[in-house]
Scaffold this active site. Structure first.
Site, PDB file in Angstrom:
ATOM      1  NE  ARG A  20       7.741   1.560   5.501  1.00 18.08           N
ATOM      2  CZ  ARG A  20       6.460   1.910   5.417  1.00 18.08           C
ATOM      3  NH1 ARG A  20       6.104   2.991   4.774  1.00 18.08           N
ATOM      4  NH2 ARG A  20       5.521   1.167   5.980  1.00 18.08           N
ATOM      5  CG  ASN A  38       7.909  -0.121   2.351  1.00 16.85           C
ATOM      6  OD1 ASN A  38       9.056  -0.284   2.730  1.00 16.85           O
ATOM      7  ND2 ASN A  38       6.870  -0.564   3.043  1.00 16.85           N
TER       8      ASN A  38
END
Length: 91
Positions: A20, A38
């Site tokens: 990320r 996520n």
């Protein structure tokens, strides 16, 4: 240039490898808007919005991700523009 929006999922070893954070850094470098997060099933979900060439460049990067990632799949679909400003890591 034309702006586009893509939404989708990255699968493989994509959690616990700073996926990320690196996605956000790449998106900001390319001046893209959107978000990354996520999912409980181990995938990463992304929404990318910006100039088509920049979105396609980040799409190509997502196919392999950062150094420690092992991407096994990438599924993206074009969506209507969302009008998002900035690129966020969602939790």
């Amino acid at each position: 240039m034309m702006r586009i929006c893509l939404h989708g999922f990255v699968s493989g070893k994509v959690q616990g490898v700073h996926f990320r954070q690196h996605t956000q850094e790449e998106a900001e470098r390319l001046d893209l808007d959107g978000w990354v997060r996520n999912l409980a099933d181990g995938r990463v979900e992304v929404l990318l919005e910006g100039e088509e060439q920049a979105v396609r460049e980040l799409t190509a990067w997502l196919e392999h991700g950062p150094e420690r990632a092992e991407v096994s799949g990438l599924a993206l679909e074009e969506q209507p523009l969302q009008g998002i400003a900035g690129f966020l890591v969602r939790r």
